[in-house]
Design a protein around this motif. Structure first.
Motif, PDB file in Angstrom:
ATOM      1  N   VAL A 208       0.838  -1.206   0.000  1.00  0.00           N
ATOM      2  CA  VAL A 208       0.000   0.000   0.000  1.00  0.00           C
ATOM      3  C   VAL A 208       0.869   1.250   0.000  1.00  0.00           C
ATOM      4  CG1 VAL A 208      -1.665   1.305   1.371  1.00  0.00           C
ATOM      5  CG2 VAL A 208      -1.969  -1.141   1.077  1.00  0.00           C
ATOM      6  N   LEU A 209       1.940   1.234   0.774  1.00  0.00           N
ATOM      7  CA  LEU A 209       2.797   2.415   0.875  1.00  0.00           C
ATOM      8  C   LEU A 209       3.510   2.717  -0.435  1.00  0.00           C
ATOM      9  CD1 LEU A 209       4.371   1.870   4.400  1.00  0.00           C
ATOM     10  CD2 LEU A 209       2.848   3.713   3.735  1.00  0.00           C
ATOM     11  N   PHE A 210       3.944   1.695  -1.156  1.00  0.00           N
ATOM     12  CA  PHE A 210       4.725   1.889  -2.363  1.00  0.00           C
ATOM     13  C   PHE A 210       3.908   1.701  -3.639  1.00  0.00           C
ATOM     14  CE2 PHE A 210       8.113   0.481   0.663  1.00  0.00           C
ATOM     15  CZ  PHE A 210       8.693   1.728   0.776  1.00  0.00           C
ATOM     16  N   ALA A 211       2.588   1.622  -3.510  1.00  0.00           N
ATOM     17  CA  ALA A 211       1.731   1.502  -4.698  1.00  0.00           C
ATOM     18  C   ALA A 211       1.812   2.792  -5.510  1.00  0.00           C
ATOM     19  CB  ALA A 211       0.294   1.207  -4.280  1.00  0.00           C
ATOM     20  N   ARG A 212       1.971   2.644  -6.811  1.00  0.00           N
ATOM     21  CA  ARG A 212       2.108   3.788  -7.719  1.00  0.00           C
ATOM     22  C   ARG A 212       0.922   3.829  -8.673  1.00  0.00           C
ATOM     23  NH1 ARG A 212       7.464   5.458  -7.210  1.00  0.00           N
ATOM     24  NH2 ARG A 212       7.168   6.855  -8.985  1.00  0.00           N
ATOM     25  N   TRP A 213       0.686   5.033  -9.226  1.00  0.00           N
ATOM     26  CA  TRP A 213      -0.459   5.208 -10.102  1.00  0.00           C
ATOM     27  C   TRP A 213      -0.302   4.427 -11.401  1.00  0.00           C
ATOM     28  CZ3 TRP A 213      -4.878   6.918  -8.482  1.00  0.00           C
ATOM     29  CH2 TRP A 213      -4.947   7.798  -7.396  1.00  0.00           C
ATOM     30  N   ASP A 214       0.934   4.247 -11.870  1.00  0.00           N
ATOM     31  CA  ASP A 214       1.096   3.510 -13.121  1.00  0.00           C
ATOM     32  C   ASP A 214       0.882   2.018 -12.962  1.00  0.00           C
ATOM     33  OD1 ASP A 214       3.275   3.182 -11.544  1.00  0.00           O
ATOM     34  OD2 ASP A 214       4.779   3.716 -13.044  1.00  0.00           O
ATOM     35  N   TRP A 215       0.683   1.531 -11.730  1.00  0.00           N
ATOM     36  CA  TRP A 215       0.346   0.115 -11.534  1.00  0.00           C
ATOM     37  C   TRP A 215      -1.130  -0.159 -11.841  1.00  0.00           C
ATOM     38  CZ3 TRP A 215       2.961  -1.393  -6.225  1.00  0.00           C
ATOM     39  CH2 TRP A 215       4.358  -1.214  -6.348  1.00  0.00           C
ATOM     40  N   ALA A 216      -1.951   0.881 -11.776  1.00  0.00           N
ATOM     41  CA  ALA A 216      -3.398   0.716 -11.939  1.00  0.00           C
ATOM     42  C   ALA A 216      -3.777   1.028 -13.376  1.00  0.00           C
ATOM     43  CB  ALA A 216      -4.144   1.632 -10.975  1.00  0.00           C
ATOM     44  N   ASP A 217      -4.275   0.040 -14.074  1.00  0.00           N
ATOM     45  CA  ASP A 217      -4.789   0.198 -15.427  1.00  0.00           C
ATOM     46  C   ASP A 217      -6.303   0.269 -15.335  1.00  0.00           C
ATOM     47  OD1 ASP A 217      -5.185   0.323 -18.108  1.00  0.00           O
ATOM     48  OD2 ASP A 217      -4.778  -1.802 -18.494  1.00  0.00           O
ATOM     49  N   THR A 218      -6.847   1.456 -15.539  1.00  0.00           N
ATOM     50  CA  THR A 218      -8.283   1.673 -15.331  1.00  0.00           C
ATOM     51  C   THR A 218      -8.923   2.174 -16.620  1.00  0.00           C
ATOM     52  OG1 THR A 218      -7.746   3.888 -14.511  1.00  0.00           O
ATOM     53  CG2 THR A 218      -8.058   2.144 -12.872  1.00  0.00           C
ATOM     54  N   ASN A 220     -11.962   2.860 -19.279  1.00  0.00           N
ATOM     55  CA  ASN A 220     -13.308   3.350 -18.984  1.00  0.00           C
ATOM     56  C   ASN A 220     -14.379   2.279 -19.168  1.00  0.00           C
ATOM     57  OD1 ASN A 220     -12.356   5.920 -18.371  1.00  0.00           O
ATOM     58  ND2 ASN A 220     -12.399   6.547 -20.537  1.00  0.00           N
ATOM     59  N   ASP A 221     -14.193   1.387 -20.127  1.00  0.00           N
ATOM     60  CA  ASP A 221     -15.253   0.442 -20.460  1.00  0.00           C
ATOM     61  C   ASP A 221     -14.948  -0.990 -20.048  1.00  0.00           C
ATOM     62  OD1 ASP A 221     -13.162   0.298 -22.157  1.00  0.00           O
ATOM     63  OD2 ASP A 221     -14.359   0.006 -23.985  1.00  0.00           O
ATOM     64  N   GLU A 222     -13.815  -1.233 -19.412  1.00  0.00           N
ATOM     65  CA  GLU A 222     -13.457  -2.583 -19.031  1.00  0.00           C
ATOM     66  C   GLU A 222     -13.084  -2.638 -17.551  1.00  0.00           C
ATOM     67  OE1 GLU A 222     -10.317  -3.939 -21.478  1.00  0.00           O
ATOM     68  OE2 GLU A 222     -11.408  -3.674 -23.380  1.00  0.00           O
ATOM     69  N   LEU A 223     -12.944  -3.882 -17.065  1.00  0.00           N
ATOM     70  CA  LEU A 223     -12.528  -4.073 -15.679  1.00  0.00           C
ATOM     71  C   LEU A 223     -11.047  -3.721 -15.540  1.00  0.00           C
ATOM     72  CD1 LEU A 223     -13.580  -5.146 -12.912  1.00  0.00           C
ATOM     73  CD2 LEU A 223     -12.609  -7.351 -13.540  1.00  0.00           C
ATOM     74  N   GLY A 224     -10.733  -2.890 -14.566  1.00  0.00           N
ATOM     75  CA  GLY A 224      -9.354  -2.475 -14.376  1.00  0.00           C
ATOM     76  C   GLY A 224      -8.495  -3.589 -13.798  1.00  0.00           C
ATOM     77  N   THR A 225      -7.178  -3.425 -13.938  1.00  0.00           N
ATOM     78  CA  THR A 225      -6.214  -4.404 -13.443  1.00  0.00           C
ATOM     79  C   THR A 225      -5.134  -3.673 -12.659  1.00  0.00           C
ATOM     80  OG1 THR A 225      -6.602  -5.810 -15.364  1.00  0.00           O
ATOM     81  CG2 THR A 225      -4.639  -6.265 -14.041  1.00  0.00           C
ATOM     82  N   PHE A 226      -4.834  -4.178 -11.481  1.00  0.00           N
ATOM     83  CA  PHE A 226      -3.781  -3.613 -10.644  1.00  0.00           C
ATOM     84  C   PHE A 226      -2.595  -4.571 -10.698  1.00  0.00           C
ATOM     85  CE2 PHE A 226      -1.640  -2.077  -6.857  1.00  0.00           C
ATOM     86  CZ  PHE A 226      -1.930  -0.715  -6.872  1.00  0.00           C
ATOM     87  N   THR A 227      -1.477  -4.121 -11.244  1.00  0.00           N
ATOM     88  CA  THR A 227      -0.308  -4.963 -11.470  1.00  0.00           C
ATOM     89  C   THR A 227       0.781  -4.605 -10.469  1.00  0.00           C
ATOM     90  OG1 THR A 227      -0.820  -5.059 -13.821  1.00  0.00           O
ATOM     91  CG2 THR A 227       1.397  -5.720 -13.141  1.00  0.00           C
ATOM     92  N   ILE A 228       1.207  -5.604  -9.692  1.00  0.00           N
ATOM     93  CA  ILE A 228       2.290  -5.422  -8.725  1.00  0.00           C
ATOM     94  C   ILE A 228       3.545  -6.057  -9.310  1.00  0.00           C
ATOM     95  CG2 ILE A 228       3.078  -5.897  -6.376  1.00  0.00           C
ATOM     96  CD1 ILE A 228       0.184  -6.063  -5.527  1.00  0.00           C
ATOM     97  N   PRO A 229       4.624  -5.314  -9.453  1.00  0.00           N
ATOM     98  CA  PRO A 229       5.830  -5.881 -10.078  1.00  0.00           C
ATOM     99  C   PRO A 229       6.476  -6.925  -9.187  1.00  0.00           C
ATOM    100  CG  PRO A 229       6.269  -3.681  -9.260  1.00  0.00           C
ATOM    101  CD  PRO A 229       4.799  -3.904  -9.092  1.00  0.00           C
ATOM    102  N   ALA A 230       7.124  -7.893  -9.809  1.00  0.00           N
ATOM    103  CA  ALA A 230       7.788  -8.983  -9.087  1.00  0.00           C
ATOM    104  C   ALA A 230       9.261  -8.652  -8.927  1.00  0.00           C
ATOM    105  CB  ALA A 230       7.612 -10.299  -9.822  1.00  0.00           C
ATOM    106  N   VAL A 231       9.582  -7.828  -7.937  1.00  0.00           N
ATOM    107  CA  VAL A 231      10.969  -7.487  -7.625  1.00  0.00           C
ATOM    108  C   VAL A 231      11.160  -7.617  -6.127  1.00  0.00           C
ATOM    109  CG1 VAL A 231      11.357  -5.976  -9.594  1.00  0.00           C
ATOM    110  CG2 VAL A 231      10.332  -5.055  -7.527  1.00  0.00           C
ATOM    111  N   ASP A 232      12.414  -7.865  -5.715  1.00  0.00           N
ATOM    112  CA  ASP A 232      12.697  -8.025  -4.293  1.00  0.00           C
ATOM    113  C   ASP A 232      12.658  -6.695  -3.560  1.00  0.00           C
ATOM    114  OD1 ASP A 232      12.931 -10.660  -4.641  1.00  0.00           O
ATOM    115  OD2 ASP A 232      15.117 -10.726  -4.670  1.00  0.00           O
ATOM    116  N   HIS A 233      13.239  -5.655  -4.159  1.00  0.00           N
ATOM    117  CA  HIS A 233      13.263  -4.334  -3.526  1.00  0.00           C
ATOM    118  C   HIS A 233      12.810  -3.312  -4.552  1.00  0.00           C
ATOM    119  CE1 HIS A 233      15.319  -5.685   0.093  1.00  0.00           C
ATOM    120  NE2 HIS A 233      16.073  -6.421  -0.699  1.00  0.00           N
ATOM    121  N   TRP A 234      11.751  -2.605  -4.232  1.00  0.00           N
ATOM    122  CA  TRP A 234      11.215  -1.626  -5.157  1.00  0.00           C
ATOM    123  C   TRP A 234      12.088  -0.387  -5.162  1.00  0.00           C
ATOM    124  CZ3 TRP A 234       5.960  -2.686  -2.528  1.00  0.00           C
ATOM    125  CH2 TRP A 234       5.455  -3.882  -3.026  1.00  0.00           C
ATOM    126  N   GLU A 235      11.975   0.376  -6.253  1.00  0.00           N
ATOM    127  CA  GLU A 235      12.824   1.546  -6.411  1.00  0.00           C
ATOM    128  C   GLU A 235      12.525   2.624  -5.388  1.00  0.00           C
ATOM    129  OE1 GLU A 235      12.022   3.075 -10.222  1.00  0.00           O
ATOM    130  OE2 GLU A 235       9.862   3.332  -9.908  1.00  0.00           O
TER     131      GLU A 235
END
Length: 372
Positions: A208-218, A220-235
């Motif tokens: 939640v703390l490191f969630a970024r806006w570019d992770w959320a694909d929203t 208008n007409d489809e179900l959105g997808t929230f993508t969490i990258p698979a890395v050990d340490h985020w930037e």
């Protein structure tokens, strides 16, 4: 030889020095026997008994080491295990510490109303303290080594299960989080978005703390997808390297209520953090300021919603932010979503871990449809 006052004395040489010892008698025969006894004592000296070390004398050294060489979570959270041990076992010297006294100490802790896990921590604290004193040279050995700890099955039996919230309670939390942002005068509803991400997507605190806006694909007409990258340490960990959990990469569908909230508050450039994007500095302990705010103020939301003291199974619980993740898993399973899918959404590696998070309602009305 006879001295000036009439009593006999003996003269002998020891380590190159001449010594005199009075025999305390004026009788020649008694003096001869006493001299022979002195000669036997010098030829065959009896070893001196070692000085016994009192446990009370070690308490100042224990107080000095508290908070320095011993972890704060081990010692400062509890009253002095050293004092409790002295009172319950009545051992006065270091040589009196035996495995039987440690078992008696453990039984006394249970009689005082402590749980098995807390008794284990008391025993471990004694071991840690004695080990530090031994390394410092205050005691010759560690008498508390290998304490009789309770096994993991016993300690898990008396532990409280994690708390989760029901549907109506989750709605109260979201309303209280929104009200909290309004009372604080925040232009950006960070607390509301933090609770929404945890309740609708089941994210961890660090995610939640490191969630970024570019992770959320929203779209208008489809179900959105929230993508969490698979890395050990985020930037976003920067130089500190803290508050960076290791997370499995996964994709979670965004529910419609969360999608509407993200579309309203999403910036035009779609960059930056979703929660507390304007708090970048670090605290004195090296924790990001955003993490410090979320950790200290989420209790206010639970209190505003009237859910800080929750009763489950005739026991009172104090929820934490991690309780929202349990709520997401429980609601998804109670809505008859496939457990394999929920496991992928949660980022778990097996269904055994999901079983800890999923609190299923066994009172289901679907039982009436059997054989219909």
């Amino acid at each position: 030889q006879r001295g000036n006052k009439g009593s006999f004395y003996v003269r002998y040489t020891l380590d190159g020095k001449v010594n005199w010892r009075s025999l305390r008698t004026e009788d020649r025969h008694l003096a001869r026997r006493a001299a022979i006894a002195v000669e036997d004592e010098l030829n065959n000296p009896t070893p001196k008994a070692p000085k016994r070390q009192a446990l009370d004398t070690l308490y100042p050294a224990y107080e000095k080491l508290r908070g320095q060489d011993i972890a704060a979570s081990t010692m400062k959270s509890y009253r002095s295990p050293w004092n409790v041990y002295l009172r319950t076992t009545r051992c006065k010297y270091l040589e009196d510490v035996t495995p039987r006294s440690l078992i008696a100490y453990r039984s006394a802790l249970l009689e005082r109303g402590l749980k098995c896990s807390t008794a284990n921590r008391y025993l471990v604290a004694l071991t840690v303290v004695a080990n530090v004193l031994h390394k410092a040279g205050d005691i010759p050995h560690n008498p508390f080594k290998d304490p009789p700890l309770f096994n993991s099955i016993t300690t898990k039996r008396d532990a409280k299960p994690p708390i989760w919230f029901k549907g109506e309670e989750a709605k109260k939390l979201l309303y209280a989080a929104w009200q909290h942002d309004e009372d604080e005068g925040n232009y950006h509803p960070s607390m509301f978005l933090a609770f929404s991400l945890a309740l609708y997507l089941g994210l961890r605190v660090g995610e939640v703390l490191f969630a970024r806006w570019d992770w959320a694909d929203t779209p208008n007409d489809e179900l959105g997808t929230f993508t969490i990258p698979a890395v050990d340490h985020w930037e976003s960990s920067d130089e500190k390297g803290r508050w960076t959990p290791k997370s499995r990469g996964r994709q979670i569908p965004i529910p419609q209520p969360l999608k509407e909230s993200l579309l309203i508050h999403r910036p035009k450039d779609r960059h930056g953090y979703i929660v507390y994007p304007y708090h970048e500095p670090y605290t004195n302990q090296g924790i990001p300021r955003r993490a410090d705010i979320l950790k200290n103020r989420n209790k206010e939301v639970f209190k505003m919603a009237g859910l800080y003291n929750v009763t489950r199974n005739n026991a009172v619980y104090h929820p934490t932010f991690h309780s929202l993740r349990h709520t997401f898993a429980s609601e998804a399973l109670n809505k008859s979503i496939d457990p394999i899918v929920v496991m992928e959404w949660m980022g778990h590696t097996s269904l055994d871990i999901l079983r800890i998070y999923g609190h299923i309602n066994t009172q289901r009305t679907e039982i009436n449809q059997l054989y219909s």
